[in-house]
Design an enzyme around this catalytic site. Structure first.
Site, mmCIF file in Angstrom:
data_model
loop_
_atom_site.group_PDB
_atom_site.id
_atom_site.type_symbol
_atom_site.label_atom_id
_atom_site.label_comp_id
_atom_site.label_asym_id
_atom_site.label_seq_id
_atom_site.Cartn_x
_atom_site.Cartn_y
_atom_site.Cartn_z
ATOM 1 N N GLY A 116 -44.609 115.370 4.143
ATOM 2 C CA GLY A 116 -46.109 114.997 4.424
ATOM 3 C C GLY A 116 -47.043 115.827 4.828
ATOM 4 O O GLY A 116 -46.492 116.921 5.584
ATOM 5 N N GLN A 118 -54.418 118.855 9.396
ATOM 6 C CA GLN A 118 -53.516 120.236 9.635
ATOM 7 C C GLN A 118 -53.808 121.334 8.837
ATOM 8 O O GLN A 118 -53.356 122.327 9.361
ATOM 9 C CB GLN A 118 -52.319 119.575 9.337
ATOM 10 C CG GLN A 118 -51.526 118.280 9.962
ATOM 11 C CD GLN A 118 -50.156 117.906 9.622
ATOM 12 O OE1 GLN A 118 -49.824 117.321 8.699
ATOM 13 N NE2 GLN A 118 -49.066 118.418 10.284
ATOM 14 N N CYS A 145 -42.903 117.573 13.113
ATOM 15 C CA CYS A 145 -44.234 117.728 12.591
ATOM 16 C C CYS A 145 -44.399 119.116 12.303
ATOM 17 O O CYS A 145 -44.281 119.724 12.992
ATOM 18 C CB CYS A 145 -45.247 117.142 13.463
ATOM 19 S SG CYS A 145 -46.976 117.055 12.995
ATOM 20 N N LEU A 146 -45.033 119.289 11.095
ATOM 21 C CA LEU A 146 -45.425 120.891 10.679
ATOM 22 C C LEU A 146 -46.195 121.482 11.567
ATOM 23 O O LEU A 146 -46.106 122.668 11.852
ATOM 24 C CB LEU A 146 -45.944 120.882 9.511
ATOM 25 C CG LEU A 146 -44.951 120.413 8.261
ATOM 26 C CD1 LEU A 146 -45.778 120.629 6.790
ATOM 27 C CD2 LEU A 146 -43.796 121.364 8.153
ATOM 28 N N HIS A 181 -47.369 108.317 10.468
ATOM 29 C CA HIS A 181 -47.406 109.499 11.289
ATOM 30 C C HIS A 181 -48.608 110.281 10.676
ATOM 31 O O HIS A 181 -49.359 110.828 11.419
ATOM 32 C CB HIS A 181 -45.995 110.560 10.938
ATOM 33 C CG HIS A 181 -46.210 111.903 11.482
ATOM 34 N ND1 HIS A 181 -45.313 112.245 12.164
ATOM 35 C CD2 HIS A 181 -46.697 112.855 11.039
ATOM 36 C CE1 HIS A 181 -45.488 113.700 12.472
ATOM 37 N NE2 HIS A 181 -46.312 114.121 11.461
ATOM 38 N N GLU A 182 -49.001 110.206 9.265
ATOM 39 C CA GLU A 182 -50.098 110.792 8.651
ATOM 40 C C GLU A 182 -51.505 110.360 9.102
ATOM 41 O O GLU A 182 -52.418 111.167 9.436
ATOM 42 C CB GLU A 182 -49.796 110.878 7.207
ATOM 43 C CG GLU A 182 -48.489 111.751 6.524
ATOM 44 C CD GLU A 182 -48.218 113.002 7.167
ATOM 45 O OE1 GLU A 182 -49.270 113.713 7.829
ATOM 46 O OE2 GLU A 182 -47.075 113.430 7.078
ATOM 47 N N HIS A 203 -52.795 111.569 12.336
ATOM 48 C CA HIS A 203 -53.362 112.690 12.196
ATOM 49 C C HIS A 203 -54.548 112.633 11.820
ATOM 50 O O HIS A 203 -55.565 113.305 12.554
ATOM 51 C CB HIS A 203 -52.545 113.457 11.111
ATOM 52 C CG HIS A 203 -51.482 114.469 11.548
ATOM 53 N ND1 HIS A 203 -51.283 115.265 12.662
ATOM 54 C CD2 HIS A 203 -50.154 114.575 10.941
ATOM 55 C CE1 HIS A 203 -49.924 115.849 12.954
ATOM 56 N NE2 HIS A 203 -49.373 115.381 11.731
HETATM 57 O O1 GNR Z 1 -42.269 117.122 7.326
HETATM 58 C C1 GNR Z 1 -42.356 116.040 8.022
HETATM 59 N N1 GNR Z 1 -41.233 115.407 8.328
HETATM 60 C C2 GNR Z 1 -41.230 114.015 9.177
HETATM 61 C C3 GNR Z 1 -39.988 113.547 9.689
HETATM 62 C C4 GNR Z 1 -39.986 112.431 10.390
HETATM 63 C C5 GNR Z 1 -41.297 111.686 10.612
HETATM 64 C C6 GNR Z 1 -42.466 112.234 9.909
HETATM 65 C C7 GNR Z 1 -42.326 113.286 9.285
HETATM 66 S S1 GNR Z 1 -43.828 114.013 8.612
HETATM 67 C C8 GNR Z 1 -43.258 115.893 8.460
HETATM 68 C C9 GNR Z 1 -44.595 116.589 7.819
HETATM 69 C C10 GNR Z 1 -46.077 116.509 8.853
HETATM 70 O O2 GNR Z 1 -45.952 117.025 9.917
HETATM 71 N N2 GNR Z 1 -46.645 115.573 8.369
HETATM 72 O O3 GNR Z 1 -48.096 115.486 9.105
HETATM 73 NI NI NI Z 2 -47.150 115.829 11.194
#
Ligand code: GNR
Ligand code: NI
Length: 169
Positions: free
Chosen positions: A46, A51, A91-92, A133-134, A137
């Site tokens: 995601g 980001q 998270c990236l 999670h998104e 952000h």
């Molecule tokens: O790539 C991603 N893997 C992930 C694994 C577990 C819970 C959430 C994520 S999201 C993350 C990509 C990202 O940072 N999205 O904001």
């Molecule tokens: Ni993230």
């Protein structure tokens, strides 16, 4: 097409609250394409526009093994349905850090597609975790905010050290 640069925690720009999309034009479609390319290249499941330093309420996601099922959520709203679940998140914007976070198990998501048309889905499991999670952000939150102060301090130091080392190289 273009790969976009992903901001790294504790970059202050990750703390901005993203603004709703109001215009559904070619520029938005290009942003979605570039975000998808950036997510696939990373690789991640995601990516929120904030980001890549675009403070708009735009999310791309692909949870498929084959990486051929792109989902786009514009101006998403989440409503809790039921339950709690724990998942080990990454998270990236916080590369190399993984930690267990408690989220809502089942949610309803209302969002717009890239044409501006509304849709509604229910989600559980990883889709539910990922959308929460998104959307965090988009509200200027990062998953490490849920950790203890001690762990947050450790993550901040680790990231700052890595940023410094990459700049020296
Ligand atoms: O790539 C991603 N893997 C992930 C694994 C577990 C819970 C959430 C994520 S999201 C993350 C990509 C990202 O940072 N999205 O904001
Ligand atoms: Ni993230």
């Amino acid at each position: 097409m273009a790969l976009l640069e992903i901001l790294v925690y504790p970059d202050k720009r990750l703390r901005e609250r993203a603004k709703p999309v109001e215009v559904f034009d070619d520029e938005l479609k290009q942003l979605v394409k570039d975000m998808a390319e950036t997510m696939y290249d990373a690789p991640g499941i995601g990516l929120a526009a904030i980001q890549v330093d675009v403070p708009k309420r735009v999310i791309v996601m692909d949870l498929s093994e084959e990486r051929n099922d792109l989902k786009v959520f514009i101006n998403p709203e989440i409503e809790a349905i039921e339950g709690k679940q724990e998942y080990e998140e990454g998270c990236l914007s916080v590369p190399g850090v993984f930690a267990t976070v408690e989220r809502i198990e089942r949610v309803r998501i209302k969002a717009l597609n890239v044409e501006g048309e509304p849709f509604e889905i229910e989600a559980d499991g990883l889709l539910s975790v990922c959308i929460q999670h998104e959307v965090d952000h988009l509200d200027g939150k990062v998953f490490v905010d849920y950790l203890s102060r001690l762990k947050q301090d450790r993550v901040r130091k680790k990231m700052l050290k890595e940023i410094k080392e990459s700049q020296a190289a």
